[in-house]
Scaffold this active site. Structure first.
Site, PDB file in Angstrom:
ATOM      1  N   ASP A 177      68.835  22.502  75.845  1.00 15.82           N
ATOM      2  CA  ASP A 177      70.005  22.217  77.023  1.00 15.82           C
ATOM      3  C   ASP A 177      69.514  23.175  78.227  1.00 15.82           C
ATOM      4  OD1 ASP A 177      70.931  20.359  75.691  1.00 15.82           O
ATOM      5  OD2 ASP A 177      72.652  21.601  75.149  1.00 15.82           O
ATOM      6  N   LEU A 226      80.281  23.857  49.829  1.00 11.37           N
ATOM      7  CA  LEU A 226      80.802  24.859  48.755  1.00 11.37           C
ATOM      8  C   LEU A 226      80.897  26.194  49.438  1.00 11.37           C
ATOM      9  CD1 LEU A 226      78.000  24.612  46.215  1.00 11.37           C
ATOM     10  CD2 LEU A 226      80.335  24.250  45.707  1.00 11.37           C
ATOM     11  N   GLU A 281      74.593  27.339  37.835  1.00  7.62           N
ATOM     12  CA  GLU A 281      73.446  26.365  37.789  1.00  7.62           C
ATOM     13  C   GLU A 281      72.600  26.629  39.172  1.00  7.62           C
ATOM     14  OE1 GLU A 281      75.837  23.058  37.056  1.00  7.62           O
ATOM     15  OE2 GLU A 281      75.265  22.176  39.226  1.00  7.62           O
ATOM     16  N   LYS A 307      71.335  26.194  42.829  1.00  7.77           N
ATOM     17  CA  LYS A 307      71.639  25.468  43.899  1.00  7.77           C
ATOM     18  C   LYS A 307      70.282  24.953  44.434  1.00  7.77           C
ATOM     19  CE  LYS A 307      74.434  25.676  48.199  1.00  7.77           C
ATOM     20  NZ  LYS A 307      73.415  24.925  49.115  1.00  7.77           N
ATOM     21  N   ASP A 366      68.088  23.170  47.011  1.00 14.88           N
ATOM     22  CA  ASP A 366      67.755  23.160  48.468  1.00 14.88           C
ATOM     23  C   ASP A 366      67.100  21.718  48.839  1.00 14.88           C
ATOM     24  OD1 ASP A 366      67.834  23.876  51.051  1.00 14.88           O
ATOM     25  OD2 ASP A 366      66.036  25.120  50.947  1.00 14.88           O
ATOM     26  N   ARG A 425      75.162  12.344  52.417  1.00 16.23           N
ATOM     27  CA  ARG A 425      76.582  13.028  52.536  1.00 16.23           C
ATOM     28  C   ARG A 425      77.018  12.723  53.886  1.00 16.23           C
ATOM     29  NH1 ARG A 425      77.937  18.034  54.566  1.00 16.23           N
ATOM     30  NH2 ARG A 425      79.949  18.775  53.404  1.00 16.23           N
ATOM     31  N   TYR A 466      74.678  16.488  39.155  1.00 16.65           N
ATOM     32  CA  TYR A 466      75.528  17.525  38.685  1.00 16.65           C
ATOM     33  C   TYR A 466      76.882  17.273  39.258  1.00 16.65           C
ATOM     34  CZ  TYR A 466      74.475  18.426  43.987  1.00 16.65           C
ATOM     35  OH  TYR A 466      74.578  18.254  45.149  1.00 16.65           O
ATOM     36  N   LYS A 483      80.833  26.903  38.737  1.00 17.43           N
ATOM     37  CA  LYS A 483      81.726  26.013  38.588  1.00 17.43           C
ATOM     38  C   LYS A 483      82.646  26.194  37.313  1.00 17.43           C
ATOM     39  CE  LYS A 483      78.672  22.508  40.635  1.00 17.43           C
ATOM     40  NZ  LYS A 483      77.992  21.363  39.985  1.00 17.43           N
ATOM     41  N   LYS A 489      74.828  33.024  47.109  1.00 20.62           N
ATOM     42  CA  LYS A 489      73.638  32.910  47.782  1.00 20.62           C
ATOM     43  C   LYS A 489      72.381  34.032  47.336  1.00 20.62           C
ATOM     44  CE  LYS A 489      73.697  29.460  50.186  1.00 20.62           C
ATOM     45  NZ  LYS A 489      73.651  29.404  51.491  1.00 20.62           N
ATOM     46  N   CYS A 544      76.959  34.250  85.192  1.00 24.01           N
ATOM     47  CA  CYS A 544      76.616  33.127  84.278  1.00 24.01           C
ATOM     48  C   CYS A 544      75.390  32.547  84.680  1.00 24.01           C
ATOM     49  CB  CYS A 544      77.831  32.125  84.322  1.00 24.01           C
ATOM     50  SG  CYS A 544      77.422  30.306  83.635  1.00 24.01           S
ATOM     51  N   CYS A 549      75.833  28.755  86.091  1.00 24.85           N
ATOM     52  CA  CYS A 549      76.639  28.329  87.375  1.00 24.85           C
ATOM     53  C   CYS A 549      76.657  29.521  88.280  1.00 24.85           C
ATOM     54  CB  CYS A 549      77.944  27.639  87.002  1.00 24.85           C
ATOM     55  SG  CYS A 549      79.055  29.059  86.464  1.00 24.85           S
ATOM     56  N   CYS A 572      81.838  33.379  81.079  1.00 26.00           N
ATOM     57  CA  CYS A 572      81.708  32.773  82.281  1.00 26.00           C
ATOM     58  C   CYS A 572      83.073  32.358  82.795  1.00 26.00           C
ATOM     59  CB  CYS A 572      80.885  31.330  82.212  1.00 26.00           C
ATOM     60  SG  CYS A 572      80.992  30.552  83.474  1.00 26.00           S
ATOM     61  N   CYS A 593      81.563  25.042  85.871  1.00 28.41           N
ATOM     62  CA  CYS A 593      80.217  25.543  85.291  1.00 28.41           C
ATOM     63  C   CYS A 593      79.769  24.176  84.456  1.00 28.41           C
ATOM     64  CB  CYS A 593      80.600  26.693  84.128  1.00 28.41           C
ATOM     65  SG  CYS A 593      79.247  27.007  83.338  1.00 28.41           S
TER      66      CYS A 593
HETATM   67  S1  IVH Z   1      78.311  20.935  43.346  1.00 29.99           S
HETATM   68  C1  IVH Z   1      82.341  19.829  45.163  1.00 29.99           C
HETATM   69  N1  IVH Z   1      76.084  21.987  42.685  1.00 29.99           N
HETATM   70  O1  IVH Z   1      74.949  22.379  48.202  1.00 29.99           O
HETATM   71  C2  IVH Z   1      81.042  20.597  44.818  1.00 29.99           C
HETATM   72  N2  IVH Z   1      76.130  21.292  44.844  1.00 29.99           N
HETATM   73  O2  IVH Z   1      76.696  23.818  49.991  1.00 29.99           O
HETATM   74  C3  IVH Z   1      79.920  19.586  45.319  1.00 29.99           C
HETATM   75  N3  IVH Z   1      73.897  21.716  45.913  1.00 29.99           N
HETATM   76  O3  IVH Z   1      76.771  19.602  49.481  1.00 29.99           O
HETATM   77  C4  IVH Z   1      78.630  20.321  45.009  1.00 29.99           C
HETATM   78  N4  IVH Z   1      73.016  22.168  44.203  1.00 29.99           N
HETATM   79  O4  IVH Z   1      74.302  19.331  48.321  1.00 29.99           O
HETATM   80  C5  IVH Z   1      76.474  21.326  43.719  1.00 29.99           C
HETATM   81  N5  IVH Z   1      74.119  22.436  41.552  1.00 29.99           N
HETATM   82  C6  IVH Z   1      74.957  21.948  42.602  1.00 29.99           C
HETATM   83  C7  IVH Z   1      74.182  22.123  44.116  1.00 29.99           C
HETATM   84  C8  IVH Z   1      74.777  21.572  45.027  1.00 29.99           C
HETATM   85  C9  IVH Z   1      72.773  22.080  45.721  1.00 29.99           C
HETATM   86  C10 IVH Z   1      74.302  21.259  47.448  1.00 29.99           C
HETATM   87  C11 IVH Z   1      75.282  20.176  47.608  1.00 29.99           C
HETATM   88  C12 IVH Z   1      76.241  20.589  48.638  1.00 29.99           C
HETATM   89  C13 IVH Z   1      75.791  21.768  49.168  1.00 29.99           C
HETATM   90  C14 IVH Z   1      77.183  22.572  49.353  1.00 29.99           C
END
Ligand code: IVH
Length: 696
Positions: free
Chosen positions: A48, A94, A130, A132, A134, A153, A241, A305, A329, A423, A426, A441, A447
């Site tokens: 933009d 999450l 478990e 996560k 990507d 999603r 999962y 979980k 993370k 700004c 503007c 601003c 603006c």
């Molecule tokens: S459980 C109700 N398990 O992370 C909880 N999510 O940041 C449902 N993801 O939208 C998610 N690995 O796409 C779950 N082992 C895992 C995952 C996982 C990747 C993703 C999933 C979710 C996102 C949330």
């Protein structure tokens, strides 16, 4: 205005001509990246700023406007062509945690919520740990054991129908054998292995086609192909999962559910572990982290979980994330690069945000060319200057940050960055209120950047979610004077003829956009509140307000009444759990402003704002009632009692007034119980309360 860029007013004709030429090229590169390749190189805000600069130069040098100027084109891609699917159970996200301390807090929070765990620290609380993945989340629907549909999603409530694309997955079970509920939705993550990603990019570059930045983008680009035969050529994979809609329960623990998934033929991540305490969770985390580099798929953390499904059910959700799960993370990845410019972006509430434009660098597999500098004080504190070599870091989806300057590499003639006091969009004064870190601003409605940002917010996913109404439309319509206020979007149909006649617009696309706008004349109250772009009112607060006030009329009346400090309406607003005094203040300011009131009246002529849907559960004797809990509860925690009451359609308030319907008095209840008696309210013991809701 950007660091080294020349101020437009000081430009000569030649400089302006050169700059317009440069902008045409840069903007068209980004248009292509966004529309054709599905992989924007810069953020919407940065894009933009380029368009605004182009427009600003054209305004001063109208004789230099080029035929191929971006301001002559609208050229946005409309709807992607996938049909929309409403998720029977929302697809949630999450919450995140980043440290061992955060994990301790998370575990303590769960123990505090569940009374039996609060009372007996020896009761084990089992978790699954478990990876996560990507990738992209997906939901797969099976009816009577047969795969029937798949959806992305999307915004969590509505996704896109990608059934045909998903059918091309090699390891997708088409029929589930053995015990299968009549309806079962399996949720999981679609991903590409790193080796398949490399191979795909190799083939793409040989053909001269686009190469993808990382496996996740490649998986997204491959799944969202309108032509499923292209998806078929990309080796997408799936880890399952979770579940969505179910016609009957599948197991009593998360672990047994995963076993069932394997029986049905789904791939379940083999690194998943069952853990029973903090130490074993951290061990599992470290173990997965250490294996990260050797895995053939990208992961960005570890998901914990709660194993017992009945506890998951009781723990429920906060906003759009479960209370029973979280993502730990991995630490941020870092890299060194150079700051070429510092751009100042103007947000919808006028906030100025500095963004470092970097020499592109790969950080943890992702090409980064922008990093946030947060605010003026951060720049001063870190003494960040244009031309500096800096250390940047990237963690998950968060915008990369500048961590520090590599002072040894600083050029001798560098000068401190001077933060603008006006700004850049503007020219109005940009001021900092006392105690605020953000400079804003003061241009308000004059603006263009603020106004355009407000429009963008208004049509965005969580707000009106107008399909195909992209940033380019917002700018073009605003520039052409077709939309002065957000309500005008609903009057665009009066300009149908004009729009169809303008260059770059096909009749079909105009019709499609107008139909998409028309589709949104009915809106839920929480979305509407969010769309207004009130300071501090995100989706969660908008929902709290909708739930509390039920209708727009009631909300407006209450906000006007709440402008009297200490009034009942004021107290009521401040008593909403989650709404603090500063948020309450912003709300009161917004709803008592004349311009906003006129805008809200105007909305009445164009749209229908639905009442918040209080669950119409006749079996719930407390739907629509206002409840106050006081004293110490013995059988469930206060947290769980509150969540349960809300699930059954009640409002929970912190103070007793004549508008309270029920007061639940636990042990040692004092003044609130007394007040309830004085007011003649329905005063219940904890046992009476549980009996009242029993079976609901
Ligand atoms: S459980 C109700 N398990 O992370 C909880 N999510 O940041 C449902 N993801 O939208 C998610 N690995 O796409 C779950 N082992 C895992 C995952 C996982 C990747 C993703 C999933 C979710 C996102 C949330």
């Amino acid at each position: 205005m950007t660091g080294k860029e020349r101020a437009i007013e000081d430009m000569s004709d030649n400089e302006a001509r050169r700059e317009l030429g440069r902008l045409v090229k840069e903007i068209s590169t980004h248009d292509e990246a966004y529309y054709q390749n599905d992989s924007p190189i810069i953020s919407d805000g940065e894009y933009d700023i380029l368009r605004q600069r182009n427009l600003a130069i054209e305004a001063i040098f109208p004789n230099l406007i080029r035929e191929d100027s971006p301001s002559n084109k609208i050229g946005a891609a409309l709807s992607t062509g996938f049909s929309k699917v409403h998720h029977a159970r929302p697809m949630l996200s999450l919450s995140n945690l980043f440290s061992e301390d955060d994990l301790r807090d998370f575990l303590a929070g769960i123990r505090r919520f569940l009374k039996e765990l609060t009372d007996d620290p020896d009761i084990e609380l089992e978790f699954l740990a478990e990876p996560k993945i990507d990738g992209l989340s997906i939901t797969l629907r099976y009816e009577y054991g047969f795969f029937v549909s798949a959806a992305t999603r999307g915004d969590g409530s509505t996704g896109e129908d990608v059934t045909e694309n998903i059918r091309t997955l090699k390891d997708l079970p088409i029929k589930l054998g053995g015990f299968v509920p009549d309806v079962v939705e399996i949720r999981g993550e679609i991903y590409l292995t790193k080796s398949d990603f490399d191979e795909l990019n190799r083939r793409q570059s040989i053909k001269g086609d686009k190469v993808f930045a990382n496996p996740r983008n490649a998986a997204a680009g491959s799944l969202r192909q309108l032509d499923a035969t292209i998806t078929a050529l990309r080796p997408l994979k799936l880890f399952a999962y979770a579940w969505g809609e179910l016609s009957e329960p599948v197991g009593i623990t998360q672990w047994s559910f995963l076993e069932q998934l394997q029986v049905w033929g789904f791939e379940v991540n083999p690194l998943t572990r069952l853990c029973d305490d903090f130490i074993s969770l951290i061990e599992a985390y470290k173990n997965i982290y250490e294996q990260r580099a050797s895995l053939d798929y990208d992961i960005d953390g570890v998901v914990y979980k709660v194993n017992r499904l009945d506890w998951q059910e009781r723990l429920g959700f906060v906003s759009r994330a479960p209370r029973w799960a979280t993502a730990h993370k991995f630490p941020a990845e870092r890299a060194q690069t150079i700051i070429n410019r510092i751009d100042i972006q103007v947000g919808r509430t006028g906030s100025l945000t500095p963004v470092a434009k970097l020499t592109a660098v790969t950080v943890g597999g992702v090409v980064v060319s922008n990093a946030t500098l947060h605010n003026e004080d951060e720049i001063a504190r870190k003494d960040v200057r244009i031309g500096d070599t800096v250390l940047i870091q990237r963690a998950g989806d968060v915008i990369p940050q500048v961590v520090e300057v590599v002072i040894d590499k600083r050029s001798k003639n560098s000068t401190p960055f001077e933060y603008p006091k006006v700004c850049p969009a503007c020219g109005a004064d940009a001021v900092r209120d006392e105690g605020e870190v953000v400079r804003r601003c003061t241009g308000g409605l004059i603006c263009p950047a603020q106004v355009v940002e407000r429009f963008k917010h208004f049509v965005s996913r969580g707000a009106f979610d107008i399909d195909g109404f992209g940033n380019k439309h917002v700018e073009a319509f605003f520039e052409e004077g077709l939309i002065k206020t957000t309500v005008d979007i609903f009057r665009l149909k009066d300009h149908e003829f004009e729009l169809k006649g303008s260059e770059g617009w096909g009749d079909k696309s105009v019709e499609k956009l107008l139909a998409a706008i028309n589709d949104r004349r009915n809106i839920t109250l929480d979305r509407f509140i969010f769309s207004l772009g009130i300071r501090q009112i995100g989706q969660a607060n908008a929902r709290l307000l909708a739930k509390h006030y039920i209708s727009i009329e009631a909300l407006r009346m209450a906000m006007v009444a709440a402008s009297v400090i200490g009034s009942e309406a004021f107290e009521d607003l401040n008593n909403i759990d989650g709404i603090g005094p500063s948020v309450a203040n912003d709300l009161i300011i917004f709803f008592n402003n004349n311009i906003n009131q006129a805008l809200l009246d105007d909305f009445d002529t164009q749209i229908n704002i639905q009442k918040f849907n209080v669950p119409k559960d006749n079996s719930s004797p407390i739907a629509g009632k206002t409840i106050v809990f006081t004293g110490t509860l013995e059988l469930v925690t206060r947290g769980e009692a509150k969540v349960r009451a809300e699930q059954l359609g009640a409002k929970v308030s912190g103070s007793v007034s004549k508008r309270t319907d029920i007061v639940v008095a636990g042990q040692g209840a004092g003044s609130k119980a007394k007040k309830a008696t004085e007011l003649g309210l329905n005063l219940l013991s904890e046992t009476q309360w549980l009996e009242l809701i029993d079976g609901s």
